[in-house]
Scaffold this motif. Structure first.
Motif, PDB file in Angstrom:
ATOM      1  N   ASN A  55       0.859  -1.186   0.000  1.00 31.69           N
ATOM      2  CA  ASN A  55       0.000   0.000   0.000  1.00 31.69           C
ATOM      3  C   ASN A  55       0.892   1.233   0.000  1.00 31.69           C
ATOM      4  O   ASN A  55       1.727   1.400   0.891  1.00 31.69           O
ATOM      5  N   ASN A  56       0.745   2.097  -1.005  1.00 32.28           N
ATOM      6  CA  ASN A  56       1.566   3.295  -1.143  1.00 32.28           C
ATOM      7  C   ASN A  56       0.711   4.551  -1.011  1.00 32.28           C
ATOM      8  O   ASN A  56      -0.461   4.556  -1.414  1.00 32.28           O
ATOM      9  N   ILE A  57       1.303   5.606  -0.484  1.00 32.30           N
ATOM     10  CA  ILE A  57       0.622   6.897  -0.365  1.00 32.30           C
ATOM     11  C   ILE A  57       1.526   7.977  -0.931  1.00 32.30           C
ATOM     12  O   ILE A  57       2.701   8.063  -0.582  1.00 32.30           O
ATOM     13  N   THR A 132      -3.600   7.418  -2.821  1.00 33.16           N
ATOM     14  CA  THR A 132      -3.184   6.109  -2.307  1.00 33.16           C
ATOM     15  C   THR A 132      -3.413   5.033  -3.359  1.00 33.16           C
ATOM     16  O   THR A 132      -4.318   5.135  -4.194  1.00 33.16           O
ATOM     17  N   TYR A 133      -2.587   3.987  -3.282  1.00 38.40           N
ATOM     18  CA  TYR A 133      -2.802   2.880  -4.214  1.00 38.40           C
ATOM     19  C   TYR A 133      -2.232   1.576  -3.653  1.00 38.40           C
ATOM     20  O   TYR A 133      -1.158   1.538  -3.068  1.00 38.40           O
TER      21      TYR A 133
END
Length: 469
Positions: A55-57, A132-133
Motif C-alpha cells: 500500500n503506497n501513499i 493512495t494505491y
C-alpha cells in the motif's frame, strides 16, 4: 467531503478492465469513515481478486501537482484519502484498445481499478491531497515499465490546469509520444513439457507469440528444486503443466515409482506454490487413472478418487496439489493419442505389416487426441469459466481398445476381423515385468465442459482425420 451515503457500485470505462467504483462514505460531526478496500464485497461486485501486497501513499501539498503517465507491470487499486484529483488513464497494452484514454475526478468517495499495462496519471485539484494505491507486486529492478508523455497529442488529455502552469518532474516531461511507445505485451504463458505430445499440440494451438514460452524438461526441470526462483513469476499469468511421467507399468518398479512421484506429485506441488504465491492460473492435466474403473456410469469431476496403481496414485496426488491453487484448471482426460508413438500408430503399423494383434476388449473409454486437449485448454483460458476440474475427452459412444484397433485396420484399408479381443489378464499374462492395474471403466462425463461452451469433437471422426492427414 460531500458524497456521503452512496452505495458501493461499479462503472465500466471504455478501457477494458479499467473500472471505477463508488465507495460508501459514512460521516458525522467528527468526520467520515469508509472501507477503502474490502475484498469480500468488492470481489462480489466483480473486482478481480488481484491480491495486493503493498500500500503506497503519495502526499501532494500543492494544487496542480502532476504525475505520470506510467504503466507498471502490476495491477493497482487507486483512491484518494484526502483532497481531490483529476485522473487520466491511457491503455498502453497490446491490442485494439491501445491508446484509448479515460479521465475522471476522484475524491474519497471514488476509487478505480487499474489493470497491468494501463498508463496511470493524475493532477491534484486541492491542496494536501493524499493519493493512495494498492499494488499486487513489489517493486523490482527487473520489472519492465511503459511510459507516455503527459502532453501526447494523440491521447489529448484535457488537463484542468495547463501543463505549462504545474509542477512536473523532468522524467515525466521526457516520456515518449504514443507513436514511440512499445505496447505492453500480455502476461506470459509458460508451457511446461513442450517436447511431449501434448506440448507440441499446445504449440500448434497457441502459436509462437512473444508472450508464450515453451520449455522442455531439459530447459526447466521442476524436480531440480529451484523452480520458485527460476523466473520473475509476477510477469506470468498462466502456467500450463503438460509434462508428466506416463510410463504406467514402469511406475510399478522401484526406480519408476520414485520418478513418477517426483514428476507427477512433487513437481506439481512446487507449481501450485508458485501459482498461489504469484496469483497465477495453473493448468494441470490429469488422467482417468485416478479412478479405479468400478463405476457403472461415466465419471464426473466430483467422483471420489480411488487410484489402483502407482501412476494413478501419483496423478491423484498431483491433482490434490494443483487444487490448492485458487486459480486452477485441472483437465482430466483419458486414452490420449498425439504426435508420436501411440496406440493408433502401433495398430496402423501392425495392419500394414500383416500382423494380426490381440487387443484388450474389457476396458471401456473414449479416445482423446492431444489437439482436443489443447483446444479445450485454450478455450478455458479464453472464456474464463469457474476454476476447478473439467473432464475433456473425445465425444461419442464409449468403446474398447479392441474395437478401436478394428477401426484403425478398417480405416487403413485392412480387414478389422484380423483383430482379436482378449481380456486384460490374458493380454498381460506373458508380461516380463510388472504390470500396472488398469481401470476397466475410463468413460468421463462431459457435461461440465460443455456447459462452458466447448463442444468436444467426435472421437471416431477425430480418428478418421488423424489417419488420413
Amino acid at each position: 467531503m460531500e458524497d456521503f451515503g452512496k452505495a458501493l457500485a461499479r462503472f465500466e470505462t471504455n478501457i477494458p478492465g479499467l473500472v471505477v467504483y463508488d465507495l460508501p462514505v459514512h460521516g458525522d460531526s467528527r468526520g467520515w469513515f469508509k472501507e477503502n478496500w474490502q475484498r469480500e464485497k468488492m470481489t462480489a461486485l466483480g473486482l478481480p481478486d488481484f491480491g495486493p501486497v503493498q500500500n503506497n501513499i503519495s502526499f501532494n501539498d500543492a494544487v496542480g501537482t502532476t504525475r505520470g503517465i506510467h504503466a507498471e507491470p502490476w495491477d493497482k487499486w487507486v483512491s484518494v484519502a484526502t483532497g481531490r484529483i483529476f485522473g487520466a488513464w491511457v491503455d498502453l497494452r497490446e491490442g485494439p484498445s491501445f491508446g484509448a484514454t479515460f479521465t475522471v475526478e476522484l475524491d474519497p468517495s471514488k476509487a478505480i481499478f487499474v489493470p497491468r499495462g494501463v498508463g496511470n496519471s493524475y493532477q491534484t485539484l486541492e491542496e494536501n491531497t493524499a493519493y493512495t494505491y494498492l499494488v499486487n507486486d513489489h517493486w523490482s529492478p527487473d520489472a519492465e515499465y511503459a511510459f507516455l508523455n503527459l502532453a501526447d497529442e494523440t491521447a489529448a488529455i484535457a488537463w484542468p490546469i495547463p501543463l505549462s502552469d504545474v509542477e512536473i518532474s523532468p522524467k515525466d516531461l521526457a516520456h515518449p509520444r504514443l507513436a514511440d511507445v512499445a505496447p505492453v505485451p500480455p502476461r506470459k504463458i509458460l508451457v511446461l513439457g513442450a517436447g511431449g505430445q501434448l506440448g507440441r499440440a499446445l504449440r500448434a494451438e497457441l502459436g509462437d507469440a512473444g508472450h508464450i514460452e515453451y520449455a522442455t524438461r531439459a530447459e526447466f526441470d521442476l524436480t531440480a528444486g529451484d523452480a520458485e526462483s527460476a523466473r520473475r513469476w509476477r510477469d506470468y499469468g498462466v502456467i500450463i503443466n503438460a509434462g508428466a511421467y506416463t510410463a504406467v507399468d514402469a511406475a510399478e518398479t522401484p526406480a519408476g515409482r520414485k520418478d513418477a512421484w517426483a514428476a507427477n506429485a512433487t513437481a506439481v506441488a512446487a507449481l501450485a506454490r508458485i501459482a498461489t504465491s504469484n496469483g497465477l492460473t495453473l493448468v494441470h492435466v490429469s488422467s482417468d487413472y485416478v479412478f479405479d474403473g468400478s463405476s457403472s456410469t461415466a465419471y464426473t469431476e466430483d467422483d471420489a478418487l480411488a487410484p489402483l496403481g502407482v501412476y494413478g496414485q501419483t496423478k491423484a496426488a498431483g491433482d490434490a496439489a494443483a487444487a490448492t491453487t485458487p486459480r486452477h484448471y485441472i483437465i482430466r482426460t483419458s486414452w490420449v493419442i498425439g504426435d508420436g508413438k501411440n496406440f493408433v500408430g502401433t495398430m496402423a503399423s501392425l495392419a500394414e505389416r500383416g500382423i494380426d494383434p490381440k487387443v484388450v476388449d474389457d476396458q471401456r473409454g473414449r479416445l482423446t487426441f492431444t489437439s482436443e486437449i489443447a483446444r479445450a485448454i485454450a478455450h478455458l483460458l479464453r472464456s474464463g469459466p469457474a476454476f476447478g476440474t473439467y473432464n475433456v475427452t473425445g465425444e461419442g459412444e464409449p468403446t474398447t481398445w479392441a474395437a478401436i484397433a478394428g477401426q484403425v485396420f478398417e480405416l487403413t484399408g485392412h480387414d478389422p476381423s484380423r483383430v482379436t479381443g482378449v481380456s486384460t489378464e490374458e493380454y498381460f499374462a506373458a508380461a516380463a515385468g510388472p504390470v500396472a492395474p488398469r481401470p476397466r471403466n475410463s468413460v468421463l462425463d462431459l457435461t461440465k465442459i460443455r456447459a462452458t461452451g466447448f463442444e468436444p469433437a467426435d472421437a471416431s471422426a477425430s480418428l478418421r482425420k488423424y489417419l488420413t492427414v
